[in-house]
Design an enzyme around this catalytic site. Structure first.
Site, PDB file in Angstrom:
ATOM      1  N   HIS A 102       0.759  -1.145   0.141  1.00 21.89           N
ATOM      2  CA  HIS A 102       0.060  -0.091   0.002  1.00 21.89           C
ATOM      3  C   HIS A 102       0.948   1.104  -0.038  1.00 21.89           C
ATOM      4  CE1 HIS A 102      -2.964  -2.903   0.882  1.00 21.89           C
ATOM      5  NE2 HIS A 102      -2.569  -3.002   2.131  1.00 21.89           N
ATOM      6  N   GLU A 118      -2.116  -0.196   7.861  1.00 25.83           N
ATOM      7  CA  GLU A 118      -3.180  -1.386   8.581  1.00 25.83           C
ATOM      8  C   GLU A 118      -2.660  -2.201   9.692  1.00 25.83           C
ATOM      9  OE1 GLU A 118      -4.444  -3.629   5.107  1.00 25.83           O
ATOM     10  OE2 GLU A 118      -2.614  -4.468   5.072  1.00 25.83           O
ATOM     11  N   HIS A 176       3.795  -7.354   1.818  1.00 23.14           N
ATOM     12  CA  HIS A 176       3.315  -8.242   2.599  1.00 23.14           C
ATOM     13  C   HIS A 176       2.187  -9.369   1.802  1.00 23.14           C
ATOM     14  CE1 HIS A 176       0.458  -4.719   2.413  1.00 23.14           C
ATOM     15  NE2 HIS A 176      -0.650  -5.855   2.531  1.00 23.14           N
ATOM     16  N   ARG A 196      -0.604  -4.991  -6.278  1.00 27.34           N
ATOM     17  CA  ARG A 196      -0.389  -6.118  -6.207  1.00 27.34           C
ATOM     18  C   ARG A 196       0.859  -6.379  -7.028  1.00 27.34           C
ATOM     19  NH1 ARG A 196      -5.560  -6.929  -8.646  1.00 27.34           N
ATOM     20  NH2 ARG A 196      -7.134  -7.086  -7.158  1.00 27.34           N
TER      21      ARG A 196
END
Length: 299
Positions: A102, A118, A176, A196
Site C-alpha cells: 500500500h 493497517e 506483505h 499487487r
C-alpha cells in the site's frame, strides 16, 4: 439525546481467496454459494456505507451520522465533514492473498491512490499458517527488480509462522502477503488502494488473471523494511500499536468497569459475554461507542 453503543450491518465481499468461515461467526450469515473473503464491518466511502442495525438510528448510514451528529459521534478532535478515518474488516483467507503493498503518504497522491497503514489481529490460525511481511535481510532493490523478471519473488520476502492471538502492524510501504488458513481482524486507514506485485498465477472471479501494479509497487515498497516480527504486547497498558492513524489495545474488562470516552472507541469482543452500555454483547461482535456517551459501563 441518550446515546448507546451502535452496531452496523456487515458488507460481504466475494474474493477468489475467500471461504465460508465467517458464516455464523458472531451471528453473521453469508450469502449461499459465495466465497466471502472480506466482511466490511465499518466503512464510510462513496461506494460503500455501513448501516446501523438497531435502535434510534436503525437504517441510517455512518455518513448520515457523521453529517448530522458528527461531534457527538466522534468527539471534538475529529472533523465530521471528512470521511470516517478507519475501515474495519474481517478477512477469511482460505488461500493466500496476493503479494502486495500500500502506498505511503508521500507517494499516494502522485500515484492517484490513498495512503494505507493497517494492522492484523489473528482471530484464528490453522496449524502451519504463515504471513509474509517485509523483505529478507540482504535483499536489495536491484535483486528485487531482477526477481520480478522471473516471478521468483517468494524467496526474497520475509515469511514466518503465525498463530491465534498474534498481532502485526503493516505500515504503508511494507510489502506483505497473508497466507491461507487465517481469520483476521483488520484495522486500517480509510483507504482501498492496493498495489499487487504478484498473484501466484491465480485467476480472479471472472476467470482472468488479476491486474498487477509493478510501477506503482516499486514506487511504494520500503526497501529498508527488513524482517519485521509480530508486535509484542505492552502488558502494563495492553497496547498493541499507537500510531498517527489509530491505536489498538488488548484489554481484559470486568463487571463494573467503566470505559472512558473522550472520543469514539470501537470494541471487538474476543471472548466472553455480558453487557456494554446496557446492551447485550457476545463474542465476535463489534460495538461503536460514541463520544457523547462519556463512558460505557461493563457488566
Amino acid at each position: 439525546m441518550n446515546w448507546s453503543p451502535l452496531q452496523f450491518a456487515p458488507l460481504f465481499k466475494e474474493r477468489p481467496w475467500g471461504g465460508t468461515t465467517l458464516d455464523g461467526w458472531g451471528g453473521r450469515r453469508l450469502p449461499a454459494g459465495k466465497k466471502i473473503g472480506e466482511s466490511w464491518e465499518l466503512v464510510d466511502r462513496a461506494e460503500d456505507q455501513s448501516v446501523v442495525l438497531q435502535g434510534q438510528f436503525a437504517g441510517k448510514t455512518l455518513r448520515w451520522l457523521m453529517e448530522n451528529h458528527g461531534r457527538e459521534l466522534m468527539g471534538e478532535r475529529f472533523d465530521p465533514k471528512k470521511p470516517f478515518p478507519l475501515l474495519v474488516k474481517l478477512l477469511d483467507c482460505r488461500e493466500r492473498l496476493s503479494l502486495q503493498v500500500h502506498p505511503p503518504q508521500h507517494t499516494a497522491g502522485r500515484l492517484h491512490g490513498e495512503a494505507k497503514t493497517e494492522s492484523w489481529f489473528i482471530l484464528k490460525a490453522d496449524p502451519g499458517a504463515q504471513l509474509m511481511a517485509g523483505l529478507k535481510k540482504g535483499v536489495t532493490r536491484q535483486a528485487f527488480e531482477q526477481a520480478l523478471k522471473t516471478r521468483k519473488l517468494e524467496p526474497l520476502v520475509h515469511a514466518f509462522p503465525i498463530q491465534t492471538g498474534d498481532y502485526i502492524f503493516i505500515p504503508s510501504g511494507r510489502i506483505h502477503a497473508i497466507g491461507g488458513g487465517l481469520l483476521i481482524l483488520e484495522i486500517q486507514q480509510n483507504s482501498d488502494t492496493t498495489y499487487r506485485v504478484y498473484d501466484w498465477g491465480r485467476v480472479g472471479l471472472d476467470g482472468h488473471p488479476r491486474d498487477l501494479h509493478i510501477r506503482e509497487s516499486m514506487e511504494s515498497i520500503d526497501f529498508n523494511d527488513l524482517e519485521p516480527c509480530p508486535s509484542p504486547i505492552d502488558h502494563a497498558t495492553g497496547t498493541l500499536v499507537l500510531c498517527p492513524e489509530f491505536s489498538v489495545a488488548l484489554q481484559t474488562v470486568f463487571s463494573c468497569d467503566k470505559i472512558a470516552l473522550e472520543s469514539f472507541k470501537l470494541i471487538y469482543v474476543l471472548e466472553g459475554h455480558g453487557k456494554i452500555g446496557g446492551q447485550e454483547m457476545k463474542a465476535n461482535e463489534i460495538f461503536f461507542l460514541p463520544a457523547a456517551m462519556k463512558e460505557a459501563g461493563v457488566e
